[in-house]
Scaffold this motif. Sequence first.
Motif, mmCIF file in Angstrom:
data_model
loop_
_atom_site.group_PDB
_atom_site.id
_atom_site.type_symbol
_atom_site.label_atom_id
_atom_site.label_comp_id
_atom_site.label_asym_id
_atom_site.label_seq_id
_atom_site.Cartn_x
_atom_site.Cartn_y
_atom_site.Cartn_z
ATOM 1 N N LEU A 1 96.797 100.172 53.697
ATOM 2 C CA LEU A 1 97.737 99.277 54.375
ATOM 3 C C LEU A 1 99.173 99.664 54.057
ATOM 4 O O LEU A 1 100.049 99.600 54.926
ATOM 5 N N PHE A 2 99.412 100.065 52.800
ATOM 6 C CA PHE A 2 100.761 100.488 52.409
ATOM 7 C C PHE A 2 101.208 101.678 53.256
ATOM 8 O O PHE A 2 102.336 101.726 53.740
ATOM 9 N N ALA A 3 100.287 102.658 53.437
ATOM 10 C CA ALA A 3 100.623 103.849 54.231
ATOM 11 C C ALA A 3 100.944 103.444 55.666
ATOM 12 O O ALA A 3 101.933 103.903 56.255
ATOM 13 N N GLU A 4 100.130 102.559 56.219
ATOM 14 C CA GLU A 4 100.354 102.117 57.604
ATOM 15 C C GLU A 4 101.705 101.431 57.769
ATOM 16 O O GLU A 4 102.345 101.551 58.808
ATOM 17 N N ALA A 5 102.096 100.674 56.743
ATOM 18 C CA ALA A 5 103.352 99.931 56.828
ATOM 19 C C ALA A 5 104.547 100.794 56.434
ATOM 20 O O ALA A 5 105.686 100.335 56.436
ATOM 21 N N GLY A 6 104.287 102.059 56.054
ATOM 22 C CA GLY A 6 105.367 102.958 55.675
ATOM 23 C C GLY A 6 105.876 102.719 54.266
ATOM 24 O O GLY A 6 107.019 103.052 53.939
ATOM 25 N N GLU B 1 105.431 94.817 59.534
ATOM 26 C CA GLU B 1 104.712 95.925 60.162
ATOM 27 C C GLU B 1 103.269 95.573 60.516
ATOM 28 O O GLU B 1 102.723 96.094 61.479
ATOM 29 N N LEU B 2 102.634 94.762 59.670
ATOM 30 C CA LEU B 2 101.219 94.438 59.892
ATOM 31 C C LEU B 2 101.038 92.923 59.914
ATOM 32 O O LEU B 2 100.592 92.313 58.947
ATOM 33 N N PRO B 3 101.387 92.287 61.030
ATOM 34 C CA PRO B 3 101.401 90.821 61.064
ATOM 35 C C PRO B 3 100.042 90.170 60.820
ATOM 36 O O PRO B 3 99.985 88.987 60.470
ATOM 37 N N ASP B 4 98.947 90.905 60.992
ATOM 38 C CA ASP B 4 97.629 90.284 60.808
ATOM 39 C C ASP B 4 97.162 90.287 59.356
ATOM 40 O O ASP B 4 96.116 89.724 59.027
ATOM 41 N N PRO C 1 79.170 94.977 47.324
ATOM 42 C CA PRO C 1 79.257 96.403 46.986
ATOM 43 C C PRO C 1 80.293 97.095 47.878
ATOM 44 O O PRO C 1 80.291 96.923 49.096
ATOM 45 N N TRP C 2 81.184 97.828 47.242
ATOM 46 C CA TRP C 2 82.282 98.472 47.989
ATOM 47 C C TRP C 2 82.702 99.722 47.218
ATOM 48 O O TRP C 2 83.739 99.726 46.565
ATOM 49 N N PRO C 3 81.900 100.779 47.320
ATOM 50 C CA PRO C 3 82.170 101.977 46.513
ATOM 51 C C PRO C 3 83.521 102.629 46.827
ATOM 52 O O PRO C 3 84.108 103.288 45.982
ATOM 53 N N GLU C 4 84.044 102.400 48.052
ATOM 54 C CA GLU C 4 85.298 103.062 48.454
ATOM 55 C C GLU C 4 86.520 102.454 47.781
ATOM 56 O O GLU C 4 87.626 102.946 47.964
ATOM 57 N N TRP C 5 86.323 101.367 47.009
ATOM 58 C CA TRP C 5 87.511 100.681 46.486
ATOM 59 C C TRP C 5 88.361 101.597 45.630
ATOM 60 O O TRP C 5 89.581 101.472 45.591
ATOM 61 N N THR C 6 87.731 102.560 44.948
ATOM 62 C CA THR C 6 88.495 103.437 44.060
ATOM 63 C C THR C 6 89.511 104.269 44.842
ATOM 64 O O THR C 6 90.563 104.628 44.315
ATOM 65 N N GLU C 7 89.201 104.560 46.120
ATOM 66 C CA GLU C 7 90.132 105.320 46.948
ATOM 67 C C GLU C 7 91.172 104.391 47.570
ATOM 68 O O GLU C 7 92.330 104.762 47.700
ATOM 69 N N VAL C 8 90.703 103.202 47.971
ATOM 70 C CA VAL C 8 91.559 102.325 48.772
ATOM 71 C C VAL C 8 92.580 101.573 47.922
ATOM 72 O O VAL C 8 93.729 101.412 48.312
ATOM 73 N N LEU C 9 92.148 101.113 46.762
ATOM 74 C CA LEU C 9 93.025 100.248 45.983
ATOM 75 C C LEU C 9 93.792 100.996 44.890
ATOM 76 O O LEU C 9 93.254 101.891 44.243
ATOM 77 N N GLY C 10 95.040 100.609 44.722
ATOM 78 C CA GLY C 10 95.834 101.119 43.612
ATOM 79 C C GLY C 10 96.208 99.958 42.699
ATOM 80 O O GLY C 10 96.041 98.797 43.077
#
Lengths: 328, 446
Positions: B158-163, B186-189, B298-307
């Motif tokens: 989301l950070f990348a999308e919002a610049g 940038e991301l009203p939703d 279960p959300w294995p992708e969290w390590t990539e998505v979250l900082g």
Amino acid sequence: MVSKHTPAPAGPRDAAGAARVPGQAGGGRRRTGPSKHPQPPNSVLRALLRALPVGPSVVLMLLFLAGPIAYCVWIAFTDLQLSGQAESSFVGLENFRTAFGDEGFINAVWLTLVFTILSSIVGQNTLGLALASLMQRASKTVRTVTGAIVITAWVVPEVVAGFLLYAFFRREGTLNSVLDWLHLPSQNWLYTLPILAVSFANIWRGTAFSMLVYSAALSEIPKEITEAAEVDGAGGWRKLWHVTLPMIRRSIATNLMLNTLQTLSVFGLIWAMTRGGPGDRSQTLPLFMYEQAFKNNLLGYGTAVALLLLLVGALFSLVYMRMLRTEV
Amino acid sequence: MLATALTAVLAATALSACGDSGSDPDTIRIQFKKSTDAKNKIFDREIEAVKKEFEEKFPGKKVELIPVQVPDEQYYTKVQQMLRSPKTAPDLVYEDTFLINSDIAAGLLTPLDDYLKDWKDWGQYVDTAKTAAQGQDGKTYGVPDGTDTRGLWYNKELFAEAGLPVDWQPKTWDDVLDAARTIKRELPDVIPLNVYTGKPAGEAASMQGFEMLLYGTGADPLYDPKSKKWVAGSQGFTDALDFVHTVYNDGLGPDPQDALDPNVGTKVGTEWLPEGKLAIDLDGSWMSNNWLETGPTPWPEWTEVLGQAAMPTQNGEAPGRVSMSGGWAWSIPAKANNPELAFEFMKVAQSRKNNTRLTIANGQIAVREDVAADPDYQAYVPGVEFFTGLVEDTHYRPALPVYPQVSTAIQEAMEQVTTGDASAEDAAKGYDEQLDSITDGEVVEK
């Protein structure tokens, strides 16, 4: 939590039960016996011997029923805390003084009255009577199906019912979906009208009991009386007002008393739906008591509030008892 | 009558049995909380291993484990009751640091300073962690075995999308609010920023929400240990409330109705974060437990998505970041029968090797430098390094007996500014009045 919570509201019922069980039935019989055959020295001994089998149960009753209640009363006059204190001390009426000067307490008293009158006296009671009288006339299938649905709501555990109704009232919940579909304005009921939402939940859950009580009462009204009223030209309302209601007056009073005591002590339902919030807009006395005793650790103060709740229950009971006594 | 007599006799024998084992100089009794989840035997297994090791090291000495399998609140009550009598008091007790001050105030625990002086491992404990179980008298009453810390979780996608920079570390409160404003634009939703608030969220509102802000406004902002009084009328308090006010009244937070839902915590972990509905979350180190394969979502992708980023202080004042901590500690009751032997057991349980295993088993954050440096520990869950780094600058709550009431007063003030019913100044004033009555006027203006 639950174990600490239940004794207070259960109090009046337990006390009534305790008063009934021990000796009265037997005592009556004993008194008539000796008067016919006077045997002075022996009769005392015999009375004692006869009382002996009841002894253990009386002791147990005092130990497990009266004991905790007496302990509760004592705690309400101390500054006992759940933790952080080496010993507690007697503070007299301090806790009660605090309560009446506490905005949170006054707020809880009002909400408890609103909740009880709305959901128990108006809701469960009226709806139960309406259902019962409708079912008197309904076909057997309709009766069975309606009965099953209403009683299911009653059988569901309190906390589960709380969650079901939370899902029904919340913003993305069933109620709002239905309202949307009907093009009516939707809102977050748990946020805008929390006390109404929990009152409705209590009606939903508790109506079955009233329905059962009234079904039994209505079925005992002799057919001849209603038929006579009809012959005299009484319409539906007049029949209800002048024949049915006076005949089931005792059932109404009993039902109101049981409903009220039950509703005064409702905790799990409100806890699951709103936690007494938002703010304290659905914080009834049991939730206020819980917050003081177990969140703020003020056991003494919480118990004092429980005693006051007991008092509210007793006041309601007195009113109903008067209703019971007046004969038609 | 017979039944009563029998009960009385049984009770008496049971009590005397307790007394006997308590006064045996070769036996120590260790009390701990057993998980109410019957499948969760991790902690039991570890403690059994420690018992075995201890009994091998001290031949002839015996360890009696007293697991108490009840929910948290009941455990506290149970501990309280047991600590009061020499017949029931264990020799070593495992307690939440949140409650330890209450037990210290009640005189139920033994100061450990004389023991700690001769224990070289104590030097391995991070300085802030040493204060976890410190009494008002400055003495130490407990050895923490692990902790938790708090910071900002943010969604890099989301950070990348919002610049916004994907490698984000705000320096001040304004930086956090600016990022939230950018997301909103940038991301009203998307919900820009979650800060727990109000009574429904309970202690999460006080600890993850308010105190994470308040402790960034200056030293000892809630309780002044020097004068032993609670702090009233501080600018920091009003500023922290103002931050909450801004979040909810500028539409930077969740809708107040959602924020004040009693189940908001579950929503954040199982819906908002995994579904990408929330950009920044001020929350605890344990959040990733939600996304394990065995967890609720279960959300294995969290390590990539979250900082993760540290929560900054108000204007970037030293040390630049804030964290709050809890966790459990080992203590010796004042009425323990074998305090010396109990401390020996504690030393075995808290050895570097065992503490590492226990910290991992409990999913906690290390409080010892040697454990934090252990490769096993560093690898046990992603993000653990970040949250371990926060321990240095973390704060423990002033968990004195009246703290629960203070915490409720904080939640009420937060709720008022969240719904917009009161300004930050008015809500702070309301808190000051409540604080005065809760503490019987034991307050200091700051």
